[in-house]
Scaffold this active site. Structure first.
Site, PDB file in Angstrom:
ATOM      1  N   PRO A  29      36.161  27.921  42.477  1.00 51.44           N
ATOM      2  CA  PRO A  29      37.486  28.415  42.090  1.00 51.44           C
ATOM      3  C   PRO A  29      38.398  28.479  43.302  1.00 51.44           C
ATOM      4  CG  PRO A  29      35.744  29.870  41.307  1.00 51.44           C
ATOM      5  CD  PRO A  29      35.115  28.901  42.238  1.00 51.44           C
ATOM      6  N   GLU A  30      39.625  28.171  43.091  1.00 52.46           N
ATOM      7  CA  GLU A  30      40.595  28.208  44.189  1.00 52.46           C
ATOM      8  C   GLU A  30      40.985  29.655  44.497  1.00 52.46           C
ATOM      9  OE1 GLU A  30      41.739  25.535  45.974  1.00 52.46           O
ATOM     10  OE2 GLU A  30      40.135  24.531  44.898  1.00 52.46           O
ATOM     11  N   LYS A  74      38.763  31.550  49.800  1.00 53.42           N
ATOM     12  CA  LYS A  74      38.089  31.465  48.509  1.00 53.42           C
ATOM     13  C   LYS A  74      36.908  32.405  48.410  1.00 53.42           C
ATOM     14  CE  LYS A  74      39.403  26.637  48.203  1.00 53.42           C
ATOM     15  NZ  LYS A  74      38.910  25.253  48.275  1.00 53.42           N
ATOM     16  N   ASN A 127      28.861  56.992  61.036  1.00 55.58           N
ATOM     17  CA  ASN A 127      28.706  58.445  60.964  1.00 55.58           C
ATOM     18  C   ASN A 127      27.915  59.030  62.130  1.00 55.58           C
ATOM     19  OD1 ASN A 127      29.447  60.732  59.514  1.00 55.58           O
ATOM     20  ND2 ASN A 127      27.433  60.861  58.544  1.00 55.58           N
ATOM     21  N   ARG A 131      31.371  62.455  54.134  1.00 52.85           N
ATOM     22  CA  ARG A 131      30.240  62.083  54.986  1.00 52.85           C
ATOM     23  C   ARG A 131      29.586  63.328  55.548  1.00 52.85           C
ATOM     24  NH1 ARG A 131      30.438  56.621  56.370  1.00 52.85           N
ATOM     25  NH2 ARG A 131      28.248  57.045  56.741  1.00 52.85           N
TER      26      ARG A 131
END
Ligand SMILES: [Zn+2]
EC number: 3.2.2.-
Length: 329
Positions: free
Chosen positions: A2-3, A50, A227, A306
């Protein structure tokens, strides 16, 4: 294949799932074990040319329970990149004629999924390249449009199916997928391990009113900072994670950036030498001085939280009226 525009459409389809956690998996991919996506958080998606890129972060609880992040192997792609950059920098003529344009990726990458690495705790990207009939389906599966040669109406089998916490799902068909461990678009000026790392830009970002522990994980300014580095650098700089950067003053922010760079460089060097990086606060119950360590999930409102460790005595909280230049004794 696919383009670009079609891949952009896929990107558009995937975007609403950013910020959600994978709660169930499926699919036929043998290269990437679909179950390894369980509990990961989809954190970002980008499209370049792409190719579609999906960034996944591990769930904090899973990491602490099941992995020892510091024993994780260094990402091979990163190593290769570093070596190549070094080679090109030192001797341009030694470049291989064909060039090494291989995208750092590979199955080995999955071994690193559990933990932070010095240059990429928050940087795990799934790279998706679509085949001729490649597609992504949202909340439904692709159905057979015609019978095959034997007369069977067999539905296509998705390579990967990800069900998300928001109850929707994505199904990937006819695509090649690989992990890569660097951001698809990292400027060296924001890469904490690059010689071109721009300290001024980093200091400016840290100097905002936001808690410094949020800014440190902002990959636009601190690409590769994960982290572990966040926790360790804050502890070494004796800064409370929720300190607004605007209250800290330049000398302390500079010290913080110094610790970020030094800890990351040491860690990377240790990886090459096969030694383990020593942590003082991350996942510890006591700081080196013997104080009780506090652990809490911190993150921007509505954003990814976090786990953060700090020592309330070595890293006291700032009050708003405190003079900026105060250094802890
Ligand atoms: Zn302490």
């Amino acid at each position: 294949m696919p383009e670009g525009p079609l891949v952009r459409k896929f990107h558009h389809l995937v975007s609403p799932f950013v910020g959600q956690q994978v709660v169930k998996t499926g699919g036929s991919s043998k290269k990437l074990n679909p179950t390894s996506f369980q509990s990961l958080w989809l954190q970002d998606t980008q499209v370049h040319g792409k190719k579609l890129f999906l960034r996944f972060d591990p769930d904090e609880e899973t990491v602490s329970l099941h992995n020892s992040p510091l024993s994780e192997p260094l990402r091979k792609g990163e190593q290769k990149d570093k070596a190549r950059n070094h080679q090109e920098a030192s001797d341009p003529s030694s470049r291989s004629p064909g060039g090494d344009s291989a995208v750092p990726s590979g199955d080995d990458g999955l071994q690193c999924m559990g933990g932070d690495t010095p240059a990429g705790g928050a940087e795990r990207w799934l790279q998706v390249s679509f085949g001729l009939f490649g597609s992504i389906w949202v909340n439904e599966f692709s159905r057979a449009k015609k019978a095959n040669k034997r007369g069977d109406w067999r539905d296509p089998i998705p390579r990967l199916v990800l069900h998300f916490s928001g109850s929707g799902f994505l199904a990937f068909y006819n695509c090649q997928m690989a992990w890569r461990f660097s951001s698809p678009v990292v400027s060296p000026t924001s890469d904490i391990l690059s010689e071109k790392f721009h300290r001024g830009q980093a200091l400016e970002a840290l100097g905002r009113e936001l808690p410094v522990c949020y800014t440190l994980l902002d990959q636009r300014y601190f690409s590769g900072l994960g982290n572990i580095i966040k926790n360790e650098a804050l502890f070494r700089a004796r800064i409370h994670p929720l300190s607004p950067g605007s209250l800290l003053g330049l000398p302390r922010l500079e010290a913080l950036v110094d610790h970020v760079v030094a800890f990351s460089a040491d860690w990377l060097q240790g990886k090459f030498q096969g030694t383990q990086q020593h942590t003082q606060i991350y996942q510890k119950e006591q700081c080196p001085a013997g104080h009780q360590v506090v652990k809490e999930s911190l993150g921007p409102p509505g954003g990814f939280q976090r786990l953060t460790w700090w020592c309330p005595q070595c890293q006291p909280r700032l009050s708003a009226d405190e003079p900026k230049q105060v250094q802890p004794s």
